[in-house]
Design a protein around this motif. Structure first.
Motif, PDB file in Angstrom:
ATOM      1  N   CYS A 144      44.148  28.134  40.819  1.00 32.68           N
ATOM      2  CA  CYS A 144      43.935  29.245  39.891  1.00 32.68           C
ATOM      3  C   CYS A 144      42.698  28.855  39.089  1.00 32.68           C
ATOM      4  O   CYS A 144      42.595  27.723  38.623  1.00 32.68           O
ATOM      5  CB  CYS A 144      45.133  29.419  38.960  1.00 32.68           C
ATOM      6  N   THR A 145      41.766  29.788  38.960  1.00 33.70           N
ATOM      7  CA  THR A 145      40.437  29.450  38.448  1.00 33.70           C
ATOM      8  C   THR A 145      40.094  30.249  37.197  1.00 33.70           C
ATOM      9  O   THR A 145      40.166  31.487  37.209  1.00 33.70           O
ATOM     10  CB  THR A 145      39.386  29.728  39.551  1.00 33.70           C
ATOM     11  N   PHE A 146      39.737  29.531  36.156  1.00 36.46           N
ATOM     12  CA  PHE A 146      39.385  30.148  34.883  1.00 36.46           C
ATOM     13  C   PHE A 146      38.171  29.440  34.310  1.00 36.46           C
ATOM     14  O   PHE A 146      37.834  28.331  34.734  1.00 36.46           O
ATOM     15  CB  PHE A 146      40.553  30.027  33.891  1.00 36.46           C
ATOM     16  N   CYS A 147      37.525  30.086  33.319  1.00 39.42           N
ATOM     17  CA  CYS A 147      36.424  29.417  32.641  1.00 39.42           C
ATOM     18  C   CYS A 147      36.988  28.503  31.554  1.00 39.42           C
ATOM     19  O   CYS A 147      38.125  28.667  31.108  1.00 39.42           O
ATOM     20  CB  CYS A 147      35.440  30.438  32.065  1.00 39.42           C
ATOM     21  N   ALA A 148      36.161  27.537  31.122  1.00 40.36           N
ATOM     22  CA  ALA A 148      36.619  26.566  30.128  1.00 40.36           C
ATOM     23  C   ALA A 148      37.005  27.253  28.821  1.00 40.36           C
ATOM     24  O   ALA A 148      37.972  26.853  28.171  1.00 40.36           O
ATOM     25  CB  ALA A 148      35.528  25.526  29.887  1.00 40.36           C
ATOM     26  N   ARG A 166      37.338  25.772  35.628  1.00 40.92           N
ATOM     27  CA  ARG A 166      38.541  24.940  35.546  1.00 40.92           C
ATOM     28  C   ARG A 166      39.545  25.454  36.574  1.00 40.92           C
ATOM     29  O   ARG A 166      39.648  26.663  36.791  1.00 40.92           O
ATOM     30  CB  ARG A 166      39.154  25.016  34.149  1.00 40.92           C
ATOM     31  N   ILE A 167      40.303  24.534  37.156  1.00 45.86           N
ATOM     32  CA  ILE A 167      41.310  24.930  38.147  1.00 45.86           C
ATOM     33  C   ILE A 167      42.634  24.238  37.862  1.00 45.86           C
ATOM     34  O   ILE A 167      42.678  23.135  37.326  1.00 45.86           O
ATOM     35  CB  ILE A 167      40.875  24.577  39.595  1.00 45.86           C
ATOM     36  N   CYS A 168      43.716  24.893  38.273  1.00 40.87           N
ATOM     37  CA  CYS A 168      45.021  24.246  38.259  1.00 40.87           C
ATOM     38  C   CYS A 168      45.251  23.691  39.660  1.00 40.87           C
ATOM     39  O   CYS A 168      44.409  23.816  40.550  1.00 40.87           O
ATOM     40  CB  CYS A 168      46.121  25.230  37.856  1.00 40.87           C
ATOM     41  N   SER A 169      46.404  23.092  39.894  1.00 37.31           N
ATOM     42  CA  SER A 169      46.631  22.455  41.201  1.00 37.31           C
ATOM     43  C   SER A 169      46.727  23.475  42.327  1.00 37.31           C
ATOM     44  O   SER A 169      46.608  23.120  43.496  1.00 37.31           O
ATOM     45  CB  SER A 169      47.893  21.592  41.158  1.00 37.31           C
ATOM     46  N   LEU A 191      36.481  27.880  46.300  1.00 36.11           N
ATOM     47  CA  LEU A 191      35.602  28.030  45.135  1.00 36.11           C
ATOM     48  C   LEU A 191      35.550  29.504  44.772  1.00 36.11           C
ATOM     49  O   LEU A 191      34.761  30.273  45.327  1.00 36.11           O
ATOM     50  CB  LEU A 191      34.206  27.486  45.461  1.00 36.11           C
ATOM     51  N   ARG A 192      36.432  29.901  43.852  1.00 36.05           N
ATOM     52  CA  ARG A 192      36.525  31.321  43.497  1.00 36.05           C
ATOM     53  C   ARG A 192      35.382  31.721  42.574  1.00 36.05           C
ATOM     54  O   ARG A 192      34.968  30.942  41.726  1.00 36.05           O
ATOM     55  CB  ARG A 192      37.893  31.586  42.870  1.00 36.05           C
ATOM     56  N   PRO A 193      34.925  32.978  42.737  1.00 35.38           N
ATOM     57  CA  PRO A 193      33.652  33.350  42.112  1.00 35.38           C
ATOM     58  C   PRO A 193      33.690  33.762  40.645  1.00 35.38           C
ATOM     59  O   PRO A 193      32.634  33.829  40.019  1.00 35.38           O
ATOM     60  CB  PRO A 193      33.193  34.533  42.973  1.00 35.38           C
ATOM     61  N   VAL A 194      34.883  34.068  40.107  1.00 38.16           N
ATOM     62  CA  VAL A 194      34.929  34.514  38.706  1.00 38.16           C
ATOM     63  C   VAL A 194      36.155  33.930  38.001  1.00 38.16           C
ATOM     64  O   VAL A 194      37.128  33.526  38.641  1.00 38.16           O
ATOM     65  CB  VAL A 194      34.986  36.062  38.568  1.00 38.16           C
ATOM     66  N   CYS A 195      36.101  33.957  36.679  1.00 37.50           N
ATOM     67  CA  CYS A 195      37.269  33.592  35.869  1.00 37.50           C
ATOM     68  C   CYS A 195      38.333  34.667  36.051  1.00 37.50           C
ATOM     69  O   CYS A 195      38.048  35.861  35.928  1.00 37.50           O
ATOM     70  CB  CYS A 195      36.871  33.491  34.392  1.00 37.50           C
ATOM     71  N   GLU A 196      39.531  34.221  36.340  1.00 39.56           N
ATOM     72  CA  GLU A 196      40.620  35.167  36.588  1.00 39.56           C
ATOM     73  C   GLU A 196      40.925  36.039  35.360  1.00 39.56           C
ATOM     74  O   GLU A 196      41.364  37.173  35.501  1.00 39.56           O
ATOM     75  CB  GLU A 196      41.871  34.372  36.975  1.00 39.56           C
ATOM     76  N   HIS A 197      40.673  35.506  34.182  1.00 36.95           N
ATOM     77  CA  HIS A 197      40.988  36.259  32.959  1.00 36.95           C
ATOM     78  C   HIS A 197      39.831  37.147  32.489  1.00 36.95           C
ATOM     79  O   HIS A 197      39.998  38.340  32.321  1.00 36.95           O
ATOM     80  CB  HIS A 197      41.407  35.309  31.836  1.00 36.95           C
ATOM     81  N   CYS A 198      38.657  36.557  32.270  1.00 41.32           N
ATOM     82  CA  CYS A 198      37.557  37.329  31.666  1.00 41.32           C
ATOM     83  C   CYS A 198      36.503  37.767  32.684  1.00 41.32           C
ATOM     84  O   CYS A 198      35.562  38.472  32.313  1.00 41.32           O
ATOM     85  CB  CYS A 198      36.895  36.522  30.545  1.00 41.32           C
ATOM     86  N   ALA A 199      36.669  37.356  33.937  1.00 41.93           N
ATOM     87  CA  ALA A 199      35.766  37.766  35.021  1.00 41.93           C
ATOM     88  C   ALA A 199      34.355  37.208  34.889  1.00 41.93           C
ATOM     89  O   ALA A 199      33.445  37.651  35.584  1.00 41.93           O
ATOM     90  CB  ALA A 199      35.724  39.292  35.188  1.00 41.93           C
ATOM     91  N   ARG A 200      34.157  36.240  33.998  1.00 39.69           N
ATOM     92  CA  ARG A 200      32.853  35.581  33.914  1.00 39.69           C
ATOM     93  C   ARG A 200      32.519  34.957  35.267  1.00 39.69           C
ATOM     94  O   ARG A 200      33.386  34.406  35.938  1.00 39.69           O
ATOM     95  CB  ARG A 200      32.901  34.486  32.844  1.00 39.69           C
ATOM     96  N   ARG A 231      35.282  37.096  47.160  1.00 32.42           N
ATOM     97  CA  ARG A 231      36.106  38.180  46.631  1.00 32.42           C
ATOM     98  C   ARG A 231      36.643  37.803  45.251  1.00 32.42           C
ATOM     99  O   ARG A 231      37.392  36.832  45.128  1.00 32.42           O
ATOM    100  CB  ARG A 231      37.267  38.480  47.581  1.00 32.42           C
ATOM    101  N   PRO A 232      36.280  38.588  44.219  1.00 29.21           N
ATOM    102  CA  PRO A 232      36.737  38.242  42.869  1.00 29.21           C
ATOM    103  C   PRO A 232      38.244  38.439  42.720  1.00 29.21           C
ATOM    104  O   PRO A 232      38.799  39.420  43.222  1.00 29.21           O
ATOM    105  CB  PRO A 232      35.983  39.222  41.967  1.00 29.21           C
ATOM    106  N   LEU A 233      38.890  37.498  42.045  1.00 25.23           N
ATOM    107  CA  LEU A 233      40.304  37.643  41.702  1.00 25.23           C
ATOM    108  C   LEU A 233      40.367  37.785  40.194  1.00 25.23           C
ATOM    109  O   LEU A 233      40.220  36.812  39.460  1.00 25.23           O
ATOM    110  CB  LEU A 233      41.088  36.413  42.165  1.00 25.23           C
ATOM    111  N   HIS A 234      40.513  39.021  39.719  1.00 24.23           N
ATOM    112  CA  HIS A 234      40.504  39.295  38.280  1.00 24.23           C
ATOM    113  C   HIS A 234      41.841  39.909  37.894  1.00 24.23           C
ATOM    114  O   HIS A 234      42.137  41.056  38.242  1.00 24.23           O
ATOM    115  CB  HIS A 234      39.358  40.272  37.947  1.00 24.23           C
ATOM    116  N   ARG A 235      42.669  39.099  37.253  1.00 20.51           N
ATOM    117  CA  ARG A 235      43.945  39.614  36.771  1.00 20.51           C
ATOM    118  C   ARG A 235      44.186  39.021  35.378  1.00 20.51           C
ATOM    119  O   ARG A 235      44.772  37.951  35.238  1.00 20.51           O
ATOM    120  CB  ARG A 235      45.086  39.278  37.736  1.00 20.51           C
ATOM    121  N   PRO A 236      43.706  39.737  34.359  1.00 19.96           N
ATOM    122  CA  PRO A 236      43.781  39.237  32.987  1.00 19.96           C
ATOM    123  C   PRO A 236      45.217  38.897  32.588  1.00 19.96           C
ATOM    124  O   PRO A 236      46.166  39.542  33.017  1.00 19.96           O
ATOM    125  CB  PRO A 236      43.238  40.397  32.146  1.00 19.96           C
TER     126      PRO A 236
END
Ligand SMILES: [Zn+2]
Ligand SMILES: [Zn+2]
Length: 102
Positions: free
Chosen positions: A29-33, A23-26, A4-13, A76-81
């Motif tokens: 990878c975790t992103f916001c809707a 939202r997750i891929c298989s 359960l990753r703590p932030v959106c990988e793109h926008c860090a929300r 640990r946040p994974l933020h890579r826009p």
């Protein structure tokens, strides 16, 4: 077990464990809707797959210790826009193919 990753990988929300817009891929990878819909167009920038809502891990111990307290969310946040040009190329390649056929 699902990470359960703590932030959106793109926008860090922030996407806490009870977020309903995670939202997750298989590959988890975790992103916001919003990013999945508006930026990624349901194409994961890391694997090219589609996304599904992330399940919420129960906060209460209702069954044999299978709950958030024992299996907490990642911290640990994974933020890579996403790189816009690279994602545009990926979208051109697989965007028209339904996720289940990629
Ligand atoms: Zn986002
Ligand atoms: Zn992925």
């Amino acid at each position: 077990m699902l990470e359960l990753r703590p932030v959106c990988e793109h926008c860090a929300r922030a996407l806490p464990p009870d977020a309903t817009d995670a939202r997750i891929c298989s590959f988890e990878c975790t992103f916001c809707a919003d990013c999945v819909e508006r930026v990624l167009k349901n194409v994961c920038p890391n694997c090219g797959g589609g996304f599904a809502p992330r399940p919420v891990r129960p906060a209460q111990d209702r069954r044999k210790g299978n709950f958030l307290g024992r299996y907490p969310a990642a911290t640990r946040p994974l933020h890579r826009p996403v790189d816009p040009a690279a994602h545009a190329a990926l979208l051109a390649e697989v965007g028209a193919i339904p996720p289940e056929r990629r």
